[in-house]
Design a protein around this motif. Structure first.
Motif, PDB file in Angstrom:
ATOM      1  N   LEU A 243       0.850  -1.196   0.000  1.00  0.00           N
ATOM      2  CA  LEU A 243       0.000   0.000   0.000  1.00  0.00           C
ATOM      3  C   LEU A 243       0.888   1.249   0.000  1.00  0.00           C
ATOM      4  O   LEU A 243       1.658   1.461   0.940  1.00  0.00           O
ATOM      5  N   GLY A 244       0.787   2.049  -1.059  1.00  0.00           N
ATOM      6  CA  GLY A 244       1.670   3.216  -1.183  1.00  0.00           C
ATOM      7  C   GLY A 244       3.019   2.797  -1.718  1.00  0.00           C
ATOM      8  O   GLY A 244       3.196   1.670  -2.195  1.00  0.00           O
ATOM      9  N   GLU A 267      -3.372   5.876  -4.768  1.00  0.00           N
ATOM     10  CA  GLU A 267      -4.298   4.853  -4.264  1.00  0.00           C
ATOM     11  C   GLU A 267      -4.298   4.780  -2.736  1.00  0.00           C
ATOM     12  O   GLU A 267      -5.307   4.454  -2.122  1.00  0.00           O
ATOM     13  N   LEU A 268      -3.130   5.057  -2.134  1.00  0.00           N
ATOM     14  CA  LEU A 268      -3.079   5.090  -0.663  1.00  0.00           C
ATOM     15  C   LEU A 268      -4.037   6.170  -0.149  1.00  0.00           C
ATOM     16  O   LEU A 268      -4.810   5.947   0.794  1.00  0.00           O
ATOM     17  N   TYR A 269      -3.985   7.338  -0.773  1.00  0.00           N
ATOM     18  CA  TYR A 269      -4.893   8.441  -0.415  1.00  0.00           C
ATOM     19  C   TYR A 269      -6.344   7.969  -0.541  1.00  0.00           C
ATOM     20  O   TYR A 269      -7.165   8.174   0.350  1.00  0.00           O
ATOM     21  N   VAL A 271      -7.632   4.921  -0.441  1.00  0.00           N
ATOM     22  CA  VAL A 271      -8.020   3.969   0.605  1.00  0.00           C
ATOM     23  C   VAL A 271      -8.252   4.726   1.917  1.00  0.00           C
ATOM     24  O   VAL A 271      -9.252   4.502   2.620  1.00  0.00           O
ATOM     25  N   CYS A 272      -7.349   5.656   2.242  1.00  0.00           N
ATOM     26  CA  CYS A 272      -7.479   6.393   3.511  1.00  0.00           C
ATOM     27  C   CYS A 272      -8.728   7.259   3.528  1.00  0.00           C
ATOM     28  O   CYS A 272      -9.428   7.329   4.542  1.00  0.00           O
ATOM     29  N   VAL A 273      -9.021   7.918   2.409  1.00  0.00           N
ATOM     30  CA  VAL A 273     -10.212   8.770   2.351  1.00  0.00           C
ATOM     31  C   VAL A 273     -11.462   7.902   2.543  1.00  0.00           C
ATOM     32  O   VAL A 273     -12.395   8.265   3.253  1.00  0.00           O
ATOM     33  N   THR A 274     -11.453   6.730   1.934  1.00  0.00           N
ATOM     34  CA  THR A 274     -12.620   5.836   2.076  1.00  0.00           C
ATOM     35  C   THR A 274     -12.795   5.393   3.528  1.00  0.00           C
ATOM     36  O   THR A 274     -13.902   5.447   4.083  1.00  0.00           O
ATOM     37  N   LEU A 275     -11.701   4.966   4.164  1.00  0.00           N
ATOM     38  CA  LEU A 275     -11.813   4.497   5.552  1.00  0.00           C
ATOM     39  C   LEU A 275     -12.255   5.636   6.473  1.00  0.00           C
ATOM     40  O   LEU A 275     -13.160   5.473   7.306  1.00  0.00           O
ATOM     41  N   ALA A 276     -11.625   6.803   6.312  1.00  0.00           N
ATOM     42  CA  ALA A 276     -11.967   7.946   7.176  1.00  0.00           C
ATOM     43  C   ALA A 276     -13.420   8.367   6.942  1.00  0.00           C
ATOM     44  O   ALA A 276     -14.143   8.691   7.891  1.00  0.00           O
ATOM     45  N   SER A 277     -13.868   8.348   5.679  1.00  0.00           N
ATOM     46  CA  SER A 277     -15.246   8.760   5.377  1.00  0.00           C
ATOM     47  C   SER A 277     -16.250   7.834   6.065  1.00  0.00           C
ATOM     48  O   SER A 277     -17.291   8.284   6.544  1.00  0.00           O
ATOM     49  N   LYS A 424      -5.760  -2.781 -15.430  1.00  0.00           N
ATOM     50  CA  LYS A 424      -5.674  -1.879 -14.266  1.00  0.00           C
ATOM     51  C   LYS A 424      -6.668  -2.323 -13.202  1.00  0.00           C
ATOM     52  O   LYS A 424      -7.830  -2.571 -13.483  1.00  0.00           O
ATOM     53  N   GLN A 425      -6.189  -2.437 -11.960  1.00  0.00           N
ATOM     54  CA  GLN A 425      -7.050  -2.870 -10.850  1.00  0.00           C
ATOM     55  C   GLN A 425      -7.081  -1.778  -9.799  1.00  0.00           C
ATOM     56  O   GLN A 425      -6.034  -1.280  -9.399  1.00  0.00           O
ATOM     57  N   GLY A 426      -8.251  -1.416  -9.339  1.00  0.00           N
ATOM     58  CA  GLY A 426      -8.320  -0.459  -8.225  1.00  0.00           C
ATOM     59  C   GLY A 426      -7.974  -1.179  -6.928  1.00  0.00           C
ATOM     60  O   GLY A 426      -7.965  -2.412  -6.886  1.00  0.00           O
ATOM     61  N   LEU A 427      -7.699  -0.418  -5.891  1.00  0.00           N
ATOM     62  CA  LEU A 427      -7.350  -1.067  -4.621  1.00  0.00           C
ATOM     63  C   LEU A 427      -8.580  -1.415  -3.785  1.00  0.00           C
ATOM     64  O   LEU A 427      -8.507  -2.237  -2.895  1.00  0.00           O
ATOM     65  N   ILE A 428      -9.708  -0.760  -4.067  1.00  0.00           N
ATOM     66  CA  ILE A 428     -10.897  -1.008  -3.240  1.00  0.00           C
ATOM     67  C   ILE A 428     -11.853  -1.921  -3.998  1.00  0.00           C
ATOM     68  O   ILE A 428     -12.332  -1.581  -5.072  1.00  0.00           O
TER      69      ILE A 428
END
Ligand code: URA
Length: 433
Positions: A243-244, A267-269, A271-277, A424-428
């Motif tokens: 991650l990152g 992508e790290l950003y 994932v973090c935005v999703t978790l924080a949201s 291309k694969q997204g992380l989420i």
């Protein structure tokens, strides 16, 4: 009641009563039930599974096996996050202050790393002076004052899980969905937060190697958490690739600071935005999209970074090393690994990259090992990137020249190349609410 009958009942595929599960958890925690009988029951559960009712009871009994933090003074504002463990996973360092800057009370107990996975507590200890141990009074007091405190797991929280996890580790019974669910969710219940966001990792660097298994685990944890009266969301994320870009303690803190300041939007950003949201959405009782807008504002407007400084300062950390990351530990040797091929990087084995970082000194092979806070890897190419012979694939950071050769070999063995770019694969993968 006899342990023998409980083992036999589960072996034969029948449902255990609440009293039987309670008898097992209490007896094993107190040392009245021997390891061999507990191991036999774990194996029976591994093969026969557990109903939701059994898993809720097991989770609650394990949570109550030791101290339970009382966070009722914070009402419904408490939010916790948990990752099932991965390589380069520095999300807590970002998500916790972001959520706290938006009014969540983040009272978090994190773990240390073992093997290829890093631990948040080790990462935080790379900040000079940061105290990962606080008394309960300090922990609660700081959470009341500034809405965030992150420490290592303390004394007598879920002793049943400590014993059972160690037993499962040596009896091939770790990867059982009800046992993992009870292990993780009992710790979350005992840690007291009302709102819980789970980052369930899936792929070569994770515990769950397939999406199907990760989804089963995630659904089970959400159902069981809700059954125990908590608001729970699980985010299924890809762990085939670290991650990152950074792996290793101080390196990851540096990367986390870039993300929290809005300087790295990858992508790290995401994932973090999703978790924080998801945390903010639960606490503020607003839609995830609305929470996402607030999270992005907290990052871009600087509130999240201000909260990070306040948090580090409150726990004795050197704030200067956060505002100027040159003050964080840095390695005396930085060694480039060059590509010997032309083509595309098509994939990585995240576990092997974690192993290479560990060889450099960033992690522990056994609990007693010490860590070189400055050691690790900075990835310069990610899957999908075009690569030319001589391009830098990564930089290895270490203070011990003898470690470089083996780390380079392991790192190289983690990479797959091809003539065509991969899909291309997204992380989420999915969000389960
Ligand atoms: N992490 C835990 O805390 N427990 C498990 O059983 C598996 C992963």
């Amino acid at each position: 009641m006899r342990m023998y009958d409980i083992i036999q009942k589960k072996r034969d595929g029948r449902e255990l009563s609440d009293e039987e599960i309670g008898f097992f958890v209490n007896g094993y925690t107190k040392g009245e039930i021997p390891d061999y009988q507990a191991a036999a029951l774990c194996m029976a559960i591994y093969f026969r599974g557990m109903s939701d009712r059994e898993t809720v009871t097991l989770t609650e009994c394990m949570a109550r096996s030791g101290d339970m933090l009382d966070l009722s003074r914070f009402g419904d504002l408490t939010a916790d996050k948990h990752s099932t463990g991965g390589v380069g996973d520095k999300t807590t360092l970002i998500v916790a202050p972001v959520a706290a800057s938006l009014g969540c009370v983040v009272t978090k107990m994190s773990g240390r790393g073992l093997g290829h996975t890093g631990g948040t507590v080790d990462k935080l200890e790379s900040i000079p002076g940061y105290r990962t141990t606080l008394t309960e009074e300090e922990f609660i007091g700081q959470s009341e004052r500034i809405g965030i405190a992150v420490i290592g797991q303390t004394g007598n929280l879920t002793p049943a899980d400590k014993k059972l996890y160690a037993l499962r580790d040596v009896t091939a019974t770790v990867d059982s969905i009800p046992l993992i669910t009870a292990s993780i969710m009992s710790k979350k219940l005992a840690a007291g937060s009302k709102n819980i966001v789970l980052d369930v990792k899936c792929g070569s660097g994770a515990f769950m190697k397939t999406i199907e298994d990760a989804e089963k685990l995630a659904k089970n944890m959400v159902d069981i958490g809700k059954g125990c009266g908590r608001n729970v969301t699980a985010v299924l994320t890809n762990m085939d690739v670290p991650l990152g870009s950074c792996i290793g303690n101080a390196l990851e803190v540096k990367e986390a600071i870039k993300v929290i300041k809005g300087e790295q939007k990858d992508e790290l950003y995401e994932v973090c935005v999703t978790l924080a949201s998801e945390m903010v959405s639960h606490v503020k009782k607003i839609a995830p999209d609305e929470a996402r807008r607030l999270v992005a504002e907290a990052i871009d407007g600087g509130a999240a970074f201000e909260k990070m400084k306040e948090w580090v300062d409150a726990q004795g950390g050197d704030v200067q090393s956060i505002t100027d990351t040159e003050y964080l530990p840095s390695a005396s040797l930085i060694y480039p690994v060059l590509s010997d091929k032309d083509g595309y990087l098509t994939g990585t084995d995240a576990e092997l990259i974690g192993d290479a970082a560990m060889i450099l000194g960033a992690g522990r092979a056994s609990k007693e090992d010490s860590i070189d806070m400055s050691a690790g890897i900075v990835m310069r190419k990610k899957p999908g990137d075009k690569v030319k012979k001589g391009d830098v694939l990564c930089h290895l950071h270490t203070c011990d020249v003898k470690r470089i050769k083996q780390a380079e070999e392991v790192f190289r063995s983690a990479l797959r190349f091809g003539a065509e770019p991969p899909e291309k694969q997204g992380l989420i993968y999915k969000i389960i609410r």
